[in-house]
Design an enzyme around this catalytic site. Structure first.
Site, PDB file in Angstrom:
ATOM      1  N   LYS A 115       0.821  -1.216   0.000  1.00 39.02           N
ATOM      2  CA  LYS A 115       0.000   0.000   0.000  1.00 39.02           C
ATOM      3  C   LYS A 115       0.849   1.257   0.000  1.00 39.02           C
ATOM      4  O   LYS A 115       0.433   2.289  -0.525  1.00 39.02           O
ATOM      5  CB  LYS A 115      -0.957   0.014   1.200  1.00 39.02           C
ATOM      6  CG  LYS A 115      -2.125  -0.944   1.023  1.00 39.02           C
ATOM      7  CD  LYS A 115      -3.371  -0.437   1.738  1.00 39.02           C
ATOM      8  CE  LYS A 115      -4.537  -1.390   1.541  1.00 39.02           C
ATOM      9  NZ  LYS A 115      -5.721  -1.029   2.311  1.00 39.02           N
ATOM     10  N   LYS A 197      -6.177 -10.222  -7.414  1.00 41.19           N
ATOM     11  CA  LYS A 197      -7.423 -10.426  -6.676  1.00 41.19           C
ATOM     12  C   LYS A 197      -8.462  -9.372  -7.078  1.00 41.19           C
ATOM     13  O   LYS A 197      -8.114  -8.212  -7.285  1.00 41.19           O
ATOM     14  CB  LYS A 197      -7.076 -10.289  -5.180  1.00 41.19           C
ATOM     15  CG  LYS A 197      -8.205 -10.540  -4.217  1.00 41.19           C
ATOM     16  CD  LYS A 197      -7.681 -10.502  -2.767  1.00 41.19           C
ATOM     17  CE  LYS A 197      -8.733  -9.934  -1.823  1.00 41.19           C
ATOM     18  NZ  LYS A 197      -8.316  -9.894  -0.424  1.00 41.19           N
ATOM     19  N   LYS A 200     -12.014  -3.838  -4.654  1.00 41.98           N
ATOM     20  CA  LYS A 200     -12.752  -2.602  -4.837  1.00 41.98           C
ATOM     21  C   LYS A 200     -11.810  -1.431  -5.091  1.00 41.98           C
ATOM     22  O   LYS A 200     -12.221  -0.408  -5.609  1.00 41.98           O
ATOM     23  CB  LYS A 200     -13.631  -2.326  -3.619  1.00 41.98           C
ATOM     24  CG  LYS A 200     -12.870  -2.239  -2.322  1.00 41.98           C
ATOM     25  CD  LYS A 200     -13.801  -2.351  -1.137  1.00 41.98           C
ATOM     26  CE  LYS A 200     -13.021  -2.679   0.124  1.00 41.98           C
ATOM     27  NZ  LYS A 200     -13.858  -3.185   1.180  1.00 41.98           N
TER      28      LYS A 200
END
Ligand code: TRP
Length: 331
Positions: A115, A197, A200
């Site tokens: 991230k 994966k 969202k």
């Protein structure tokens, strides 16, 4: 005396729409688990702000996510369902646990590394200490099992390490939680990149629980496949088709053999819309129910307020014990 049921805690960030991945990988399993365990299902809005959120969207999504949990079949009477920021004990315990967590441990978290690359211009202290907040979520409720996707296993292991350390210094305080990766948990990959994966945070290739039928159909028709024609499960050589087959089986309850037989001799032009239809039918009643619940603001407010009260009752027991053990003056 009846044995105490094992306790489960899990949560999803309201940082985007719930997706086919969240449904197949998490919520659908929770619906089963609620019958056997004592469950808390949380909307982890404090986790969501580790990356920048649009305030109006965050507020709307947090409540919508609750409506969707209920529409998927989670019973707010049976389970404790709440919004994380409504229970201030999470943030309080997180501060304390942060003082029992090493900088080095947090630096090794795979998700932090990923991230912080994705958000290189905004690597906040919150993004770094996020696993400590997650540890607080879990330990506050003395959860035995934590249903999570494989990407969250490392955070649950860290939670255990923190708990073992704390218990070691102050005597038994926390139940040691275990990651619980359900057998049924289908791993759903992105429709436009079957090597990653379905997420969202990457809206392309992602089916949302609340998508309209025509949107779902369009996304499936565009799904990445390969240049062959056979509808066969072959993870290594046909990742796109294999992902679609996984989705088809999960949506219809058919086995892989049955699905392959059904589409034998038929091309992708028949197969892709069939997968789309299966998902449309799976989600139709959920979407309709969620829309209905969303209109009933008073009901939803009642659910999250009651949820927060019930959660606070449990959270306080643990937090006061912790505060006493570490030497804080009783209030
Ligand atoms: N970190 C989890 C995720 O991003 C969400 C989460 C927060 C969670 N707290 C939790 C999951 C506690 C299980 C238990 O998917």
């Amino acid at each position: 005396m009846e044995e105490r049921k094992k306790r489960i805690f899990s949560g999803i960030q309201p940082s985007g729409e719930l997706t086919l991945g969240s449904y197949m990988g998490a919520i659908r399993n929770w619906v089963q688990l609620q019958h056997e365990y004592d469950c808390l299902f949380c909307i982890v809005d404090e986790h969501a702000i580790t990356v920048r959120q649009e305030p109006a969207q965050l507020r709307k999504r947090s409540v919508a996510q609750l409506a969707q949990y209920i529409a998927c079949g989670l019973d707010p009477e049976k389970n404790i369902m709440f919004i994380q920021s409504h229970v201030p004990q999470h943030a309080e315990l997180a501060w304390i646990l942060g003082c029992y967590t090493q900088f080095g441990e947090l630096s090794r978290m795979t998700q932090f590394k990923a991230k912080s690359q994705q958000h290189a211009d905004n690597i906040t202290a919150g993004l770094f200490t996020y696993p400590v907040l997650m540890a607080a979520d879990i330990l506050l409720y003395q959860a035995d099992l934590v249903p999570v996707g494989a990407d969250q296993k490392q955070h649950v292991e860290l939670t255990r390490d923190i708990a073992v350390r704390f218990n070691g210094v102050y005597s038994d305080t926390f139940v040691l939680p275990e990651p619980f990766i359900p057998k049924l948990g289908a791993r759903i990959m992105s429709l436009d990149d079957p090597s990653s994966k379905m997420s969202k945070s990457v809206p392309d290739g992602c089916i949302n629980l609340m998508d309209q039928p025509e949107v779902i159909m369009k996304k499936f028709k565009r799904a990445v496949t390969d240049c062959e024609t056979a509808v066969k499960f072959d993870q290594a050589n046909k990742p796109g088709i294999s992902n679609l087959l996984t989705i088809y089986c999960a949506a219809t309850g058919k086995t892989m053999d049955e699905a392959e037989a059904e589409f034998a001799g038929q091309g992708y032009g028949v197969f892709k819309p069939a997968v789309g239809e299966a998902v449309v039918e799976l989600f139709r009643p959920i979407r309709e129910e969620a829309d209905r619940i969303m209109k009933d603001k008073a009901y939803l407010e009642g659910v999250y307020k009651t949820g927060a009260q019930r959660a606070q009752y449990l959270a306080n027991k643990t937090l006061s014990k912790v505060q006493r053990k570490i030497g804080f003056v009783a209030r």
